[in-house]
Design a protein around this motif. Structure first.
Motif, PDB file in Angstrom:
ATOM      1  N   ALA A   1       0.836  -1.199   0.000  1.00  0.00           N
ATOM      2  CA  ALA A   1       0.000   0.000   0.000  1.00  0.00           C
ATOM      3  C   ALA A   1       0.871   1.249   0.000  1.00  0.00           C
ATOM      4  CB  ALA A   1      -0.923  -0.009   1.204  1.00  0.00           C
ATOM      5  N   THR A   2       0.404   2.330  -0.708  1.00  0.00           N
ATOM      6  CA  THR A   2       1.213   3.555  -0.833  1.00  0.00           C
ATOM      7  C   THR A   2       0.547   4.771  -0.193  1.00  0.00           C
ATOM      8  OG1 THR A   2       0.215   3.980  -3.004  1.00  0.00           O
ATOM      9  CG2 THR A   2       2.286   2.730  -2.951  1.00  0.00           C
ATOM     10  N   ALA A   3      -0.685   4.612   0.258  1.00  0.00           N
ATOM     11  CA  ALA A   3      -1.384   5.766   0.831  1.00  0.00           C
ATOM     12  C   ALA A   3      -1.844   5.438   2.246  1.00  0.00           C
ATOM     13  CB  ALA A   3      -2.573   6.149  -0.048  1.00  0.00           C
ATOM     14  N   ALA A   4      -0.972   4.812   3.009  1.00  0.00           N
ATOM     15  CA  ALA A   4      -1.320   4.407   4.366  1.00  0.00           C
ATOM     16  C   ALA A   4      -1.499   5.627   5.260  1.00  0.00           C
ATOM     17  CB  ALA A   4      -0.230   3.506   4.927  1.00  0.00           C
ATOM     18  N   SER A   5      -2.472   5.551   6.172  1.00  0.00           N
ATOM     19  CA  SER A   5      -2.734   6.637   7.097  1.00  0.00           C
ATOM     20  C   SER A   5      -1.595   6.753   8.084  1.00  0.00           C
ATOM     21  CB  SER A   5      -4.039   6.374   7.841  1.00  0.00           C
ATOM     22  OG  SER A   5      -4.203   7.298   8.892  1.00  0.00           O
ATOM     23  N   GLU A   6      -1.313   7.994   8.476  1.00  0.00           N
ATOM     24  CA  GLU A   6      -0.273   8.213   9.475  1.00  0.00           C
ATOM     25  C   GLU A   6      -0.837   8.206  10.898  1.00  0.00           C
ATOM     26  OE1 GLU A   6       1.849  11.728   8.637  1.00  0.00           O
ATOM     27  OE2 GLU A   6       2.624  11.033   6.706  1.00  0.00           O
TER      28      GLU A   6
ATOM     29  N   GLN B   1      -1.171   2.506  13.136  1.00  0.00           N
ATOM     30  CA  GLN B   1      -0.772   2.514  11.739  1.00  0.00           C
ATOM     31  C   GLN B   1      -0.886   1.134  11.107  1.00  0.00           C
ATOM     32  OE1 GLN B   1       3.045   4.348  11.308  1.00  0.00           O
ATOM     33  NE2 GLN B   1       2.403   6.270  12.250  1.00  0.00           N
TER      34      GLN B   1
END
Length: 289
Positions: A249-254, A258
């Motif tokens: 995944a490239t748009a993981a929440s910060e 996490q």
């Protein structure tokens, strides 16, 4: 002696009928089959001897033997036992003249007891049966048996009582064998393909009367209920899990958390159901950029 025969053979006693060629008497003493022959001093009532007077030629007179001489004293004759019967005769003169002690009969008492199940595999009510690694079920029996007729049926148990037949094993597919260290054929093997078992599923087994019988034809009682032989297969499947965010995944929440790992069942630190702590989880998971 002109004739001798056993009759009315029961489980713990039998009659001996003797006919003499003239007036006289006889005494009978039983010993275990192939045991040392008794001698004259062993022929006493305390050793199980029985005597009878014969009034004349052509008359058959019986004695009933319910004990045998064990080499020391009298013991009770038992069901399914085999006994040699020794007899001597004596004439009606005074003093009487005794004949030789001779083995005249070998008698096997009646077996009237049905075989009994002494243990099951898996055991009844086992809630973690390791049956998934075996291609059979087993009944350990109280005596040697032979395969009879009928079938053994294994059902999947359902809480809503919608039980379904898993497999039916005909008597022709059953095998009677010996367990290690046992000299008689007293174990019934029921073949069931291990691939049929489902992890944590519950099953019950039924079979008809006479699926096996002993040498005398006494039949094993059947099991017709859902509770008579019931067991649950152990959990033999590893837990399945998903990870969020997914691999790649490239748009993981910060935001925290996490990373979330979700299992399809409760998981523990070990087989003793020790609860996992945050420290256990951090030690098991490695994060890297």
């Amino acid at each position: 002696i002109t004739s001798i025969a056993e009759d009315n053979v029961a489980s713990t006693n039998f009659d001996v009928f003797v006919e003499l060629d003239k007036k006289g008497a006889y005494s009978a003493l039983a010993v275990a089959k192939n045991a040392t022959a008794p001698v004259s001093t062993d022929f006493i009532a305390g050793n199980g001897m029985k005597s009878a007077t014969v009034s004349g030629a052509g008359t058959k007179v019986k004695v009933n033997l319910s004990q045998y001489f064990n080499g020391t004293t009298a013991s009770a004759i038992v069901e399914g036992g085999e006994y040699d019967v020794y007899v001597y005769t004596e004439n009606a003169e005074t003093p009487a003249t005794k004949g030789a002690i001779v083995k005249r009969l070998t008698v096997k008492t009646a077996d009237v007891t049905d075989p009994q199940v002494t243990s099951w595999y898996p055991e009844k009510n086992d809630d973690a049966a390791d049956i998934n690694g075996k291609n059979y079920l087993t009944l350990k029996l109280s005596e040697a048996v032979k395969v009879g007729t009928g079938s053994v049926n294994v059902y999947s148990w359902n809480e809503s009582l919608n039980h379904t037949l898993l497999v039916s094993v005909p008597a022709s597919s059953l095998k009677v064998s010996r367990l290690p260290g046992v000299i008689s054929n007293d174990s019934l093997y029921i073949p069931v393909d291990k691939s049929l078992w489902v992890s944590k599923a519950t099953y019950y087994v039924q079979y008809n009367e006479g699926i096996v019988a002993d040498a005398s034809g006494n039949k094993l009682a059947g099991v017709a209920t859902t509770e008579g032989w019931k067991f649950t297969v152990k959990d033999f499947l590893a837990p399945v899990y998903t990870v969020v965010p997914a691999d790649g995944a490239t748009a993981a929440s910060e935001g925290a958390p996490q990373i979330t790992i979700t299992f399809n069942e409760n998981v523990y630190k070990d087989a003793s159901s020790t609860v996992l702590t945050d420290a256990d989880i951090l030690a098991a998971v490695t994060l890297a950029k």
